[in-house]
Design a protein around this motif. Structure first.
Motif, PDB file in Angstrom:
ATOM      1  N   MET A  59       0.983  -1.116   0.025  1.00 56.36           N
ATOM      2  CA  MET A  59       0.100  -0.023   0.147  1.00 56.36           C
ATOM      3  C   MET A  59       0.958   1.168   0.057  1.00 56.36           C
ATOM      4  O   MET A  59       1.747   1.454   0.980  1.00 56.36           O
ATOM      5  CB  MET A  59      -0.943  -0.025   1.121  1.00 56.36           C
ATOM      6  N   ARG A  61       1.520   4.738   0.999  1.00 54.13           N
ATOM      7  CA  ARG A  61       1.457   5.637   2.085  1.00 54.13           C
ATOM      8  C   ARG A  61       1.819   6.927   1.859  1.00 54.13           C
ATOM      9  O   ARG A  61       1.405   7.953   2.169  1.00 54.13           O
ATOM     10  CB  ARG A  61       1.918   5.015   3.274  1.00 54.13           C
ATOM     11  N   GLN A 110       0.319  -5.097   3.681  1.00 49.89           N
ATOM     12  CA  GLN A 110      -0.727  -5.728   4.626  1.00 49.89           C
ATOM     13  C   GLN A 110      -1.864  -6.049   3.664  1.00 49.89           C
ATOM     14  O   GLN A 110      -2.058  -5.707   2.488  1.00 49.89           O
ATOM     15  CB  GLN A 110      -1.074  -4.561   5.590  1.00 49.89           C
ATOM     16  N   PRO A 112      -5.541  -5.052   2.726  1.00 51.94           N
ATOM     17  CA  PRO A 112      -6.176  -3.750   2.811  1.00 51.94           C
ATOM     18  C   PRO A 112      -7.463  -3.982   3.701  1.00 51.94           C
ATOM     19  O   PRO A 112      -7.913  -2.719   4.275  1.00 51.94           O
ATOM     20  CB  PRO A 112      -6.886  -3.830   1.326  1.00 51.94           C
ATOM     21  N   TRP A 113      -8.128  -4.927   3.899  1.00 52.97           N
ATOM     22  CA  TRP A 113      -9.424  -5.043   4.761  1.00 52.97           C
ATOM     23  C   TRP A 113      -9.026  -5.019   5.978  1.00 52.97           C
ATOM     24  O   TRP A 113     -10.229  -4.991   7.111  1.00 52.97           O
ATOM     25  CB  TRP A 113     -10.208  -6.258   4.282  1.00 52.97           C
ATOM     26  N   GLU A 114      -7.653  -5.130   6.522  1.00 52.05           N
ATOM     27  CA  GLU A 114      -7.260  -5.320   8.025  1.00 52.05           C
ATOM     28  C   GLU A 114      -6.564  -3.901   8.299  1.00 52.05           C
ATOM     29  O   GLU A 114      -5.353  -4.100   8.715  1.00 52.05           O
ATOM     30  CB  GLU A 114      -6.708  -6.196   8.148  1.00 52.05           C
ATOM     31  N   PRO A 115      -7.124  -2.736   8.053  1.00 52.23           N
ATOM     32  CA  PRO A 115      -6.177  -1.510   8.453  1.00 52.23           C
ATOM     33  C   PRO A 115      -5.619  -1.269   9.788  1.00 52.23           C
ATOM     34  O   PRO A 115      -4.607  -0.717   9.784  1.00 52.23           O
ATOM     35  CB  PRO A 115      -7.169  -0.271   7.702  1.00 52.23           C
ATOM     36  N   SER A 116      -6.364  -1.878  10.675  1.00 46.97           N
ATOM     37  CA  SER A 116      -6.078  -1.860  11.992  1.00 46.97           C
ATOM     38  C   SER A 116      -5.024  -2.778  12.660  1.00 46.97           C
ATOM     39  O   SER A 116      -4.416  -2.671  13.775  1.00 46.97           O
ATOM     40  CB  SER A 116      -7.091  -1.735  13.122  1.00 46.97           C
TER      41      SER A 116
END
Length: 130
Positions: A59, A61, A110, A112-116
């Motif tokens: 991703m 940033r 990472q 993408p659906w687990e940003p935390s």
């Protein structure tokens, strides 16, 4: 060779060498090669190991837009000789050093659906364009 002609030839060679370096391509594969100093107009190719079949992606940033210009989207390739379904490959981005200044190229690996969830890997590189 006469001295003035020799001086002119050496000057021309020095200028050609400088121009070749300025427009050269820098291939970057690890952030251990950082920090980087680029010359305006120089091409930067970033290649990182990737395996989208696991759901992980690099991703973007921070792409140092103040000093770098993106030359297109990520390109994913996998080695033809891997022969394994789900084998990893390489994600590649191309940038051009467009303006003098400083910036940061930051990517996280990472899902993408687990940003935390903390990233599995990070690429962080300080840049300077002169």
């Amino acid at each position: 060779m006469h001295a003035p002609l020799r001086l002119l030839t050496l000057s021309a060679l020095a200028l050609l060498t400088a121009c070749a370096h300025q427009s050269g391509t820098l291939e970057l594969k690890k952030d251990r090669q950082c920090p980087l100093t680029l010359t305006k107009g120089q091409l930067l190719i970033l290649s990182l190991p990737s395996n989208p079949t696991t759901g992980f992606r690099w991703m973007l940033r921070d792409t140092a837009t103040n000093v770098l210009q993106s030359l297109g989207p990520e390109v994913y390739t996998n080695p033809e000789d891997a022969g394994l379904v789900g084998a990893g490959g390489i994600s590649t981005w191309r940038f051009s050093a467009r303006e003098p200044g400083e910036g940061r190229l930051l990517l996280t690996y990472q899902q993408p659906w687990e940003p935390s969830v903390p990233p599995a890997d990070t690429f962080d590189c300080e840049l300077r364009v002169k």
